[in-house]
Scaffold this motif. Sequence first.
Motif, PDB file in Angstrom:
ATOM      1  N   GLN A  48      -0.915  79.530 132.366  1.00 10.43           N
ATOM      2  CA  GLN A  48       0.122  80.239 131.624  1.00 10.43           C
ATOM      3  C   GLN A  48      -0.459  81.390 130.816  1.00 10.43           C
ATOM      4  O   GLN A  48       0.090  82.499 130.786  1.00 10.43           O
ATOM      5  CB  GLN A  48       0.851  79.268 130.684  1.00 10.43           C
ATOM      6  CG  GLN A  48       1.712  78.241 131.389  1.00 10.43           C
ATOM      7  CD  GLN A  48       2.332  77.265 130.406  1.00 10.43           C
ATOM      8  OE1 GLN A  48       2.048  77.267 129.207  1.00 10.43           O
ATOM      9  NE2 GLN A  48       3.202  76.394 130.912  1.00 10.43           N
ATOM     10  N   ASN A  51      -2.845  83.922 133.543  1.00  8.08           N
ATOM     11  CA  ASN A  51      -2.196  84.477 134.742  1.00  8.08           C
ATOM     12  C   ASN A  51      -3.245  84.923 135.779  1.00  8.08           C
ATOM     13  O   ASN A  51      -3.317  86.109 136.141  1.00  8.08           O
ATOM     14  CB  ASN A  51      -1.310  85.661 134.369  1.00  8.08           C
ATOM     15  CG  ASN A  51      -0.416  86.096 135.513  1.00  8.08           C
ATOM     16  OD1 ASN A  51      -0.027  85.288 136.356  1.00  8.08           O
ATOM     17  ND2 ASN A  51      -0.096  87.379 135.571  1.00  8.08           N
ATOM     18  N   GLU A  70       2.747  74.729 138.389  1.00  4.77           N
ATOM     19  CA  GLU A  70       2.614  75.714 137.324  1.00  4.77           C
ATOM     20  C   GLU A  70       2.350  77.117 137.850  1.00  4.77           C
ATOM     21  O   GLU A  70       2.647  78.107 137.182  1.00  4.77           O
ATOM     22  CB  GLU A  70       1.459  75.303 136.383  1.00  4.77           C
ATOM     23  CG  GLU A  70       1.420  76.044 135.072  1.00  4.77           C
ATOM     24  CD  GLU A  70       2.648  75.750 134.222  1.00  4.77           C
ATOM     25  OE1 GLU A  70       3.198  76.714 133.664  1.00  4.77           O
ATOM     26  OE2 GLU A  70       3.062  74.574 134.138  1.00  4.77           O
ATOM     27  N   CYS A  71       1.802  77.199 139.054  1.00  9.71           N
ATOM     28  CA  CYS A  71       1.390  78.491 139.594  1.00  9.71           C
ATOM     29  C   CYS A  71       2.583  79.293 140.109  1.00  9.71           C
ATOM     30  O   CYS A  71       3.419  78.771 140.846  1.00  9.71           O
ATOM     31  CB  CYS A  71       0.389  78.292 140.736  1.00  9.71           C
ATOM     32  SG  CYS A  71      -1.212  77.654 140.194  1.00  9.71           S
ATOM     33  N   SER A  72       2.653  80.553 139.723  1.00  8.54           N
ATOM     34  CA  SER A  72       3.659  81.455 140.283  1.00  8.54           C
ATOM     35  C   SER A  72       3.238  81.856 141.684  1.00  8.54           C
ATOM     36  O   SER A  72       2.137  81.524 142.141  1.00  8.54           O
ATOM     37  CB  SER A  72       3.830  82.683 139.391  1.00  8.54           C
ATOM     38  OG  SER A  72       2.591  83.344 139.211  1.00  8.54           O
ATOM     39  N   SER A  73       4.075  82.586 142.370  1.00  9.98           N
ATOM     40  CA  SER A  73       3.859  82.845 143.799  1.00  9.98           C
ATOM     41  C   SER A  73       2.588  83.635 144.087  1.00  9.98           C
ATOM     42  O   SER A  73       2.003  83.502 145.156  1.00  9.98           O
ATOM     43  CB  SER A  73       5.067  83.593 144.376  1.00  9.98           C
ATOM     44  OG  SER A  73       5.266  84.821 143.681  1.00  9.98           O
ATOM     45  N   HIS A  74       2.137  84.453 143.140  1.00 14.09           N
ATOM     46  CA  HIS A  74       0.954  85.280 143.402  1.00 14.09           C
ATOM     47  C   HIS A  74      -0.349  84.551 143.121  1.00 14.09           C
ATOM     48  O   HIS A  74      -1.425  85.035 143.475  1.00 14.09           O
ATOM     49  CB  HIS A  74       1.007  86.566 142.564  1.00 14.09           C
ATOM     50  CG  HIS A  74       0.622  86.361 141.131  1.00 14.09           C
ATOM     51  ND1 HIS A  74       1.505  85.910 140.183  1.00 14.09           N
ATOM     52  CD2 HIS A  74      -0.569  86.542 140.483  1.00 14.09           C
ATOM     53  CE1 HIS A  74       0.895  85.829 139.014  1.00 14.09           C
ATOM     54  NE2 HIS A  74      -0.359  86.193 139.168  1.00 14.09           N
TER      55      HIS A  74
END
Length: 224
Positions: A48, A51, A70-74
Amino acid sequence: MSDKKIRIVLIDNQNLFRQALKRILDHELNFEVVAEGNNVDEAKKLIQEKNPDIVLTEINIPGIESIFEECSSHVRVIILSDHDDECFVTQALKLGAQGYLLKEMDIESLIEAIKIVSDGSSYLHPKVTHNIVKEYRRLARDNAPNLLNKVGYHKQPLHLLTKRECHVLQLLANGKSNRELAEELGISQATVKNHVGNILQKMNCNDRTQAVVTAIRSGWVEIN
């Protein structure tokens, strides 16, 4: 790849190993280890806050599925593990890992693998790939023997690949790393990378594992 550094969060519950790996990765000009931790709660917080581009983590951390959530797509997750068992690899891939590496691998191969995943591809350690395709071969032989050529018979895809590329494809199926390929063929690792890239392009495959599985299903390589 651009000059922008690959930002890495490193998660491993073995402090000595993690700290040593951080020092190694920090010496790579294209890498920046922005944070490190030893459990899932720390991992979630660091993802978080920082990033990162890559989360490099051990698979045996309790609650590891929370890291993927927890990980976003990138953010791309790479497993770095002691375990080459097919069950561990399958678990990691189901969770969404883009890479599965073994702690026994050499530093050059580790750095290469991280760069490949960062560029948007997937990477499995050659030993892991070999174990997966052997299991695939066993299951296919037991459950649908007509889908595979007779054991011991294979035909090189000379309509698609050069003789040298066929040889390289066979060595990939045998679980050889780039370094081992270079040593066996008496060529540079850069030339090996070119051969592998040409094979993937001609076979319309995204990574080595897909190429090897395709080759096995087509009867183009032998799996012992």
